[in-house]
Design an enzyme around this catalytic site. Structure first.
Site, PDB file in Angstrom:
ATOM      1  CG  HIS A  79      -3.978   7.639 -36.432  1.00 53.36           C
ATOM      2  ND1 HIS A  79      -4.397   6.964 -35.324  1.00 53.36           N
ATOM      3  CD2 HIS A  79      -2.824   7.061 -36.809  1.00 53.36           C
ATOM      4  CE1 HIS A  79      -3.527   6.004 -35.033  1.00 53.36           C
ATOM      5  NE2 HIS A  79      -2.562   6.055 -35.916  1.00 53.36           N
ATOM      6  CG  ASP A  80      -7.690  13.949 -39.915  1.00 53.53           C
ATOM      7  OD1 ASP A  80      -8.806  13.685 -39.419  1.00 53.53           O
ATOM      8  OD2 ASP A  80      -7.455  15.011 -40.525  1.00 53.53           O
ATOM      9  CG  ASN A 136      -2.964  -0.791 -30.905  1.00 55.66           C
ATOM     10  OD1 ASN A 136      -3.722  -0.140 -30.201  1.00 55.66           O
ATOM     11  ND2 ASN A 136      -3.312  -1.921 -31.488  1.00 55.66           N
ATOM     12  CB  THR A 138      -1.270   6.217 -27.507  1.00 57.67           C
ATOM     13  OG1 THR A 138      -2.037   5.249 -26.827  1.00 57.67           O
ATOM     14  CG2 THR A 138      -1.188   7.468 -26.677  1.00 57.67           C
ATOM     15  N   PRO A 179      -5.998  -0.068 -40.011  1.00 59.53           N
ATOM     16  CG  PRO A 179      -4.964  -0.077 -42.095  1.00 59.53           C
ATOM     17  CD  PRO A 179      -5.514   0.842 -41.053  1.00 59.53           C
ATOM     18  CG  ASP A 239      16.216   5.791 -45.775  1.00 64.83           C
ATOM     19  OD1 ASP A 239      15.273   5.097 -45.299  1.00 64.83           O
ATOM     20  OD2 ASP A 239      17.331   5.844 -45.232  1.00 64.83           O
TER      21      ASP A 239
END
Ligand code: NAG
Ligand code: NAG
Ligand code: NAG
Ligand code: NAG
Ligand code: NAG
Ligand code: NAG
Length: 351
Positions: free
Chosen positions: A71-72, A99, A101, A170, A254
């Site tokens: 986010h950053d 979406n 938070t 996005p 993974d």
């Protein structure tokens, strides 16, 4: 004969150099792999040791910390703006869309790390660098690749506005063409998109981020029994439950996320469409079959993403408190700077 083998060796050597060059992460000007070598030589160890303890209690925080870094970086560059009280989807933001938070505990952990590091070295390490290191360790300590993180980011003075946040991230409901377009605006390519999406090998998703695949009609690209289980978790629209992003190994970093996609068990539209779309499908298939290929590419893509529009040198500041800017003086400049956010985000990345 001698000249032939010389030629062969030369070919082999030069082609392997090319491969290495292409795979070597680019370090942006002003950043360095050894940035704190003399000012805070133990910064990486302090971060890793603390996170080891945190994850022993709650491994779910690994995904939360990785998400903070994403986010950053996606919103106006990796400048720690997401940490600021007052940023959209920041710690104090109550009305951010669900979406967006981020988990409040993740912000607490970042501030704990900052306190430990500054206690040892003084106020020399930025919050945005701590976020990048925490993300790297979240991946490594969950079973994923360990990579070296270029350091030297400085913390931004401007908040991320709600609009900038919404338009830069996005959406989980986007299909591949929109995702490719969103990433290409910040100089990330199709391979970066598929690799970085693999971050969904850990973490959880909220019903509201994928409910449109269940109601009113079921997304035909979703496996039927997977959909049936999701309807139990999310019995109606706007339900507040969560579910793992990777049903095969929810807490392990993974390549099973890609195996999920091949089995039509991707949670978000933005996940499953990477397999549905013919452009990204071969990359999904490759990563599903070859975990090493995924790990190598993921590390490269993280390093690229982690240097988007970074502030270096004398730009920005080193925050004393990751949730707040250092001086009230900067509050004035932010009102002006907010107008220029798109420039900061799209204009400056050196990739
Ligand atoms: C934010 O976006 C909305 C909808 O796109 C628009 O109406 C509004 O003017 C924008 N606000 C700012 C401050 O840019
Ligand atoms: C988040 O969800 C809202 C609707 O709940 C939607 O309008 C918005 O585009 C979504 N944003 C992202 C970044 O997913
Ligand atoms: C797949 O993505 C590519 C690249 O964005 C796009 O051109 C193509 O139309 C997409 N395919 C489908 C079926 O949507
Ligand atoms: C969704 O639920 C929340 C409470 O959980 C409520 O505040 C909101 O208005 C609901 N939204 C819709 C579109 O029903
Ligand atoms: C898996 O990927 C790695 C890294 O790209 C490559 O070196 C290796 O040859 C691949 N393995 C197979 C079986 O294709
Ligand atoms: C850090 O800043 C936040 C936001 O201004 C504030 O609520 C908090 O008390 C500060 N923490 C410390 C330790 O000063």
């Amino acid at each position: 004969m001698a000249s032939l083998s010389f030629a062969l060796v030369f070919l082999l050597v030069s082609s392997s150099c090319l491969v290495l060059d292409a795979r070597k992460p680019h370090v942006v000007k002003g950043m360095s792999l050894t940035f704190y070598k003399s000012s805070c030589p133990n910064v990486e160890k302090i971060v890793t040791d603390h996170l080891r303890k945190v994850f022993r209690e709650d491994i779910g925080q690994a995904a939360a910390l990785l998400r903070v870094h994403f986010h950053d970086c996606f919103v106006q560059g990796c400048d720690g703006s997401v940490l600021l009280d007052g940023s959209a989807s920041g710690p104090s933001e109550q009305d951010a869309p669900p979406n967006l938070t981020l988990r409040p505990e993740a912000f607490v952990i970042i501030n704990e790390l900052r306190e430990l590091v500054h206690k040892k070295c003084g106020q020399v390490v930025s919050c945005s660098d701590i976020v990048a290191l925490a993300a790297r360790d979240s991946i490594a300590l969950s079973g994923g690749p360990h990579y070296r993180v270029p350091l030297g980011r400085r913390d931004g003075l401007t908040f991320a506005t709600r609009n900038a946040t919404l338009s830069s991230l996005p959406s989980p409901t986007s299909q591949t063409p929109a995702l490719i377009a969103a990433l290409s605006r910040i100089n990330l390519d199709v391979t970066d998109l598929v690799a970085l999406s693999g971050g969904h090998t850990i973490g959880i998703g909220h019903c509201t981020s994928f409910e449109e695949r269940l109601y009113p009609t079921q997304d035909t690209t979703m496996d039927k029994s997977f959909a049936k289980d999701l309807k139990v978790t999310c019995p109606k629209l706007n339900y507040s439950n969560t579910t793992p992003l990777d049903i095969r190994s929810p807490n392990k970093f993974d390549n099973k996320y890609y195996v999920d996609l091949i089995n039509r068990q991707g949670l978000f539209t933005s996940d499953q469409d990477l397999y549905t779309n013919e452009t990204t499908r071969p990359i999904v298939t490759e990563f599903a079959m070859n975990e090493t290929a995924f790990f190598e590419q993921f590390a490269l893509s993280m390093v690229r993403m982690g240097q988007l529009s970074v502030l270096t040198g004398t730009k920005g500041e080193i925050r004393a408190n990751c949730s707040a800017r250092n001086s009230p003086r900067s509050a004035l400049s932010s009102v002006v700077d907010d107008e220029g956010e798109d420039d900061a985000f799209y204009g400056e990345s050196e990739l």
